[in-house]
Scaffold this motif. Structure first.
Motif, short mmCIF file in Angstrom:
data_model
loop_
_atom_site.label_atom_id
_atom_site.label_comp_id
_atom_site.label_asym_id
_atom_site.label_seq_id
_atom_site.Cartn_x
_atom_site.Cartn_y
_atom_site.Cartn_z
N GLU A 297 30.99 77.74 62.90
CA GLU A 297 29.75 77.31 63.49
C GLU A 297 29.21 76.17 62.54
O GLU A 297 28.73 75.09 63.10
N ARG A 298 29.24 76.42 61.40
CA ARG A 298 28.84 75.40 60.32
C ARG A 298 29.72 74.19 60.20
O ARG A 298 29.33 73.18 60.25
N TYR A 299 31.04 74.53 60.37
CA TYR A 299 32.00 73.28 60.43
C TYR A 299 31.68 72.48 61.36
O TYR A 299 31.51 71.05 61.33
N LEU A 300 31.49 72.86 62.52
CA LEU A 300 31.54 72.15 63.86
C LEU A 300 30.13 71.16 63.67
O LEU A 300 30.10 70.20 63.99
N THR A 301 28.89 72.03 63.21
CA THR A 301 27.80 71.35 63.26
C THR A 301 27.96 70.12 62.15
O THR A 301 27.37 69.09 62.50
N ALA A 302 28.48 70.45 60.95
CA ALA A 302 28.39 69.43 59.81
C ALA A 302 29.53 68.31 60.09
O ALA A 302 28.96 67.18 59.82
N MET A 303 30.45 68.58 61.15
CA MET A 303 31.41 67.22 61.54
C MET A 303 30.79 66.25 62.42
O MET A 303 31.48 65.25 62.64
#
Length: 333
Positions: A297-303
């Protein structure tokens, strides 16, 4: 005298069964006139065999059969000009993913060759998918899975790889170099991967034997492959515990449409609540690999900002790496 002779025959039968391994049929088919002692021996062997079968094959029901695997082909297979086609491991600190992967379950998806086996061995995954866009890597991994299923231990596995030759197969010349490179990694395996932990090797081998380890040509930026894979995993009731993208994002970022497709493909997978993205990059340190694990979830938000402007890629990577590094340091105190 007769009793002693009878006992001697029973001992001979038990010894024969043990030496024959799984050939217990002779003892299990004895007639009803056997003595109590023979019945006890027979029952004990049944229990041993049943325990072995349960321990070996009691894996969650999950499988991608060959027709389904064939349907997951990505558009436009590629073969790189590199003589090694990213087959030979070039990252000696793969073990940095050990703590992040430990205890995770479900499906492990990864690009490359050795890093997939190593990463999958750290967790308790019930399915492993080698998903690479280079057909040469895909072909190599298919042979690697075949050899793994036949091997007794790591030494046997590497020996079989090193001996592999096939004049008709252009990847055959890579097997010896690959085996030699992986053998050197065995001397220093601080993460305790399948290279030095026989139990982990056996788990990977059973996945290969049970048809739960696959090599599929797919692109992280393809238009249909990951969508189909996501539907299939949902149908089977599986979730993704880890996807290891290596340093592929360093190349994907060059075009915003590719980055958008990469993000879409990650979102289409059925993620476990504790699912993570593993990646390696040189951006945060310069000319040294950083091995970083980030919750999905953090990766998707950050990308998302990267899709809007490629200039945001470096801040995206550095932020993820530095945050993960800070969390690892905090966990030490």
């Amino acid at each position: 005298m007769a009793l002693a002779l009878h006992r001697h025959r029973v001992r001979d039968r038990v010894r024969d069964v043990r030496e024959a391994g799984n050939d217990a049929k002779g003892l299990l088919a004895q007639d009803q006139s056997e003595s109590v002692r023979e019945v006890r021996v027979k029952s004990s062997i049944r229990i041993i065999i049943a325990s072995f079968l349960v321990a070996t094959f009691a894996l969650p029901a999950l499988a991608i059969d060959p027709p389904q695997a064939a349907a997951l082909q990505h558009e436009g297979r590629q073969k790189f000009a590199s003589s090694f086609a990213y087959i030979i491991p070039n990252e000696r600190q793969y073990y940095q993913f050990a703590d992040a992967n430990r205890g995770l379950r479900g499906t492990f998806i990864g690009v490359g060759t050795f890093r997939v086996l190593a990463g999958a061995s750290y967790g308790d995954f019930d399915q492993v998918i080698f998903a690479d866009l280079d057909q040469r890597v895909v072909d190599f991994n298919r042979v690697q899975i075949e050899i793994l299923a036949k091997s007794n231990d790591v030494s046997d596995f590497l020996s079989r790889l090193a001996r592999r030759t096939d004049p008709q197969n252009p990847t055959s010349r890579d097997f010896n170099s690959y085996a030699d490179s992986v053998s050197r990694l065995m001397a220093d395996d601080p993460g305790g991967s399948f290279l030095t932990d026989h139990r982990k090797f056996l788990h990977l081998r059973e996945l290969a034997r049970a048809g739960r380890m696959h090599s599929i040509p797919m692109s992280l930026t393809g238009s249909t492959g990951y969508e189909k894979l996501g539907r299939l995993l949902r149908k089977e009731g599986s979730t993704v515990g880890v996807i290891d993208v290596s340093n592929a994002p360093d190349y994907i970022k060059t075009e915003s449409k590719n980055w958008g497709a990469f993000e879409r493909n990650l979102r289409t997978l059925p993620w476990a609540p504790d699912g993570i993205v593993n990646f390696t990059t040189e951006y945060a340190r310069g000319f040294s690999w950083d091995h970083t694990s980030v919750p999905i979830e953090r990766y998707l938000t950050a990308m998302q900002p990267v899709r809007q402007d490629r200039a945001n890629f470096s801040p995206f990577i550095k932020n993820l790496v530095e945050t993960a590094r800070g969390q690892r340091c905090a966990a030490l105190f």
